[in-house]
Scaffold this motif. Structure first.
Motif, short mmCIF file in Angstrom:
data_model
loop_
_atom_site.label_atom_id
_atom_site.label_comp_id
_atom_site.label_asym_id
_atom_site.label_seq_id
_atom_site.Cartn_x
_atom_site.Cartn_y
_atom_site.Cartn_z
N SER A 175 0.80 -1.12 -0.01
CA SER A 175 -0.02 0.08 -0.05
C SER A 175 1.07 1.32 -0.13
CB SER A 175 -0.99 0.02 1.32
OG SER A 175 -1.62 1.18 1.43
N VAL A 176 0.36 2.40 -0.73
CA VAL A 176 1.14 3.65 -0.64
C VAL A 176 0.76 4.44 0.27
CG1 VAL A 176 1.69 3.27 -3.06
CG2 VAL A 176 -0.35 4.84 -2.37
N ASP A 177 -0.23 3.97 1.02
CA ASP A 177 -0.98 4.80 2.28
C ASP A 177 -0.37 4.48 3.47
OD1 ASP A 177 -2.47 6.20 0.11
OD2 ASP A 177 -4.09 4.66 0.43
N SER A 224 -5.31 1.49 4.97
CA SER A 224 -4.86 0.48 4.26
C SER A 224 -5.42 -0.75 5.01
CB SER A 224 -3.35 0.36 4.17
OG SER A 224 -2.78 1.39 3.63
N GLU A 262 2.69 2.63 3.39
CA GLU A 262 3.65 3.79 2.92
C GLU A 262 4.91 3.17 2.23
OE1 GLU A 262 2.97 7.18 5.94
OE2 GLU A 262 4.02 5.43 7.05
N TRP A 270 -2.30 -0.83 -3.26
CA TRP A 270 -3.48 -0.21 -2.82
C TRP A 270 -3.06 1.55 -2.74
CZ3 TRP A 270 -8.57 -0.66 -1.45
CH2 TRP A 270 -9.25 0.16 -0.63
N ALA A 271 -4.24 2.07 -2.98
CA ALA A 271 -3.95 3.53 -2.82
C ALA A 271 -5.41 4.09 -2.54
CB ALA A 271 -3.21 4.35 -4.08
N HIS A 316 -5.44 7.65 -1.91
CA HIS A 316 -5.16 8.87 -2.70
C HIS A 316 -4.50 8.57 -3.78
CE1 HIS A 316 -6.56 10.44 1.10
NE2 HIS A 316 -5.91 9.92 1.86
N PRO A 332 -2.02 8.52 -6.25
CA PRO A 332 -0.35 8.31 -5.94
C PRO A 332 0.69 8.91 -6.54
CG PRO A 332 -1.38 6.19 -7.35
CD PRO A 332 -2.33 7.07 -7.09
N GLY A 338 -7.77 5.76 -4.74
CA GLY A 338 -6.98 6.66 -5.45
C GLY A 338 -6.59 6.43 -6.72
N TRP A 339 -6.83 5.26 -7.19
CA TRP A 339 -6.37 4.97 -8.48
C TRP A 339 -7.71 5.28 -9.69
CZ3 TRP A 339 -1.53 3.73 -9.55
CH2 TRP A 339 -0.82 3.08 -8.61
#
Length: 314
Positions: A197-199, A204, A227, A248-249, A251, A253, A276-277
């Motif tokens: 996940s980028v969150d 997440s 993150e 997963w995002a 917001h 990315p 986010g996507w």
């Protein structure tokens, strides 16, 4: 009225398909309103696929020993996606025999009440019972995700303290991790699945739910956590050839993450999920957008990719 887009079923066919006697189906319709919702051009009432899923769930709950009236309340409270998710679990228990069970909306309310009281034991018990009764995916779609959303809205409206929301999220994280560990999963193939996940962690939990659901199907994943920077994904893909990557995002990315993923993925399928996507305009070769809340479809897609993947380096 049937528009011809869906196959509709008569009561006899539904009885045979579901394994419930025709008189029982008629009783459920008469007493609880659990019956066919469509009509043919000739005016004959017919069951849609959603109606049949509702009957299947009703039958499963009643078979576990729950009173029919209580079972009907629950089955009628779910929409189509909620029914699919609820039926995804092989053997939900739905509480003790004879117990009157709550609808998902009632359980969500109880979770928020326990959070408002900072009742850690109460929250923990509610979450554990929900996952036990519904399975991970059914619990996520029908109770857990709505509870998180309602808690967030309640904080925004000053009806719930931020500390209460944090306690609910923390207890849910603990429960999902516990479920994932309890299944003692294994790899079904040579090449693993990668989740990341980028969150931040609080945004997440859907990824943890997916990990727990995959564990319940015997699959251990290689998780990079939360993150995750682009360099971590690139580094992983330089050393491992996964069956698939799920990112997963919640917001939008950083474009650097997307570009790095595209440049290093090679033939590895990359699935991206989360709000986010949505609306991402991309011509990327390997990126596939998966519907944000549909963890059931995502789990099935990842399992399919794992089983299709040829043997390769790990």
């Amino acid at each position: 009225m049937d528009d011809g887009s869906e196959l509709l079923w008569g009561v006899g066919a539904v009885a045979e398909r579901v394994g419930v006697a025709t008189p029982t189906l008629r009783t459920w319709e008469r007493r609880y309103g659990l019956g066919p919702s469509q009509r043919t051009e000739g005016g004959h009432r017919r069951y849609s696929e959603t109606d049949i899923r509702r009957v299947q769930l009703m039958n499963r709950i009643v078979t576990s020993g729950v009173p029919a009236q209580s079972a009907a309340r629950v089955a009628l409270s779910l929409d189509s996606s909620g029914l699919v998710a609820a039926l995804a679990s092989d053997e939900p228990l739905y509480g003790a025999p004879g117990q009157v069970i709550a609808t998902p909306a009632e359980t969500v309310g109880r979770i928020l009440d326990a959070g408002a009281a900072l009742d850690v034991v109460g929250i923990t018990t509610l979450l554990a019972d929900t996952v036990r009764d519904w399975g991970v995916l059914g619990a996520w779609v029908n109770v857990l995700a709505p509870a998180l959303q309602d808690a967030s809205f309640a904080v925004a409206d000053a009806k719930l303290g931020e500390e209460s929301e944090r306690v609910i999220r923390e207890r849910l994280e603990v429960e999902l991790r516990s479920v994932a560990r309890s299944y003692a999963p294994r790899y079904l193939g040579v090449r693993p699945l990668v989740l990341a996940s980028v969150d931040a962690e609080a945004e997440s939990l859907a990824v943890l739910a997916l990990e727990a659901a995959l564990a319940g199907r015997g699959v251990a994943v290689l998780s990079l956590g939360f993150e995750v920077p682009a360099r971590s994904l690139v580094g992983l893909l330089g050393r491992v050839t996964p069956a698939a990557v799920y990112l997963w995002a919640s917001h939008v990315p950083d474009t650097a993450m997307v570009d790095a993923l595209d440049a290093s993925a090679g033939d590895t399928p990359v699935l991206v999920g989360g709000p986010g996507w949505v609306g991402l305009k991309t011509d990327l070769k390997n990126v596939e957008l998966v519907s944000a809340p549909d963890l059931l479809a995502t789990a099935d897609r990842l399992l399919g990719l794992m089983q299709e993947a040829p043997a390769g380096r790990r």
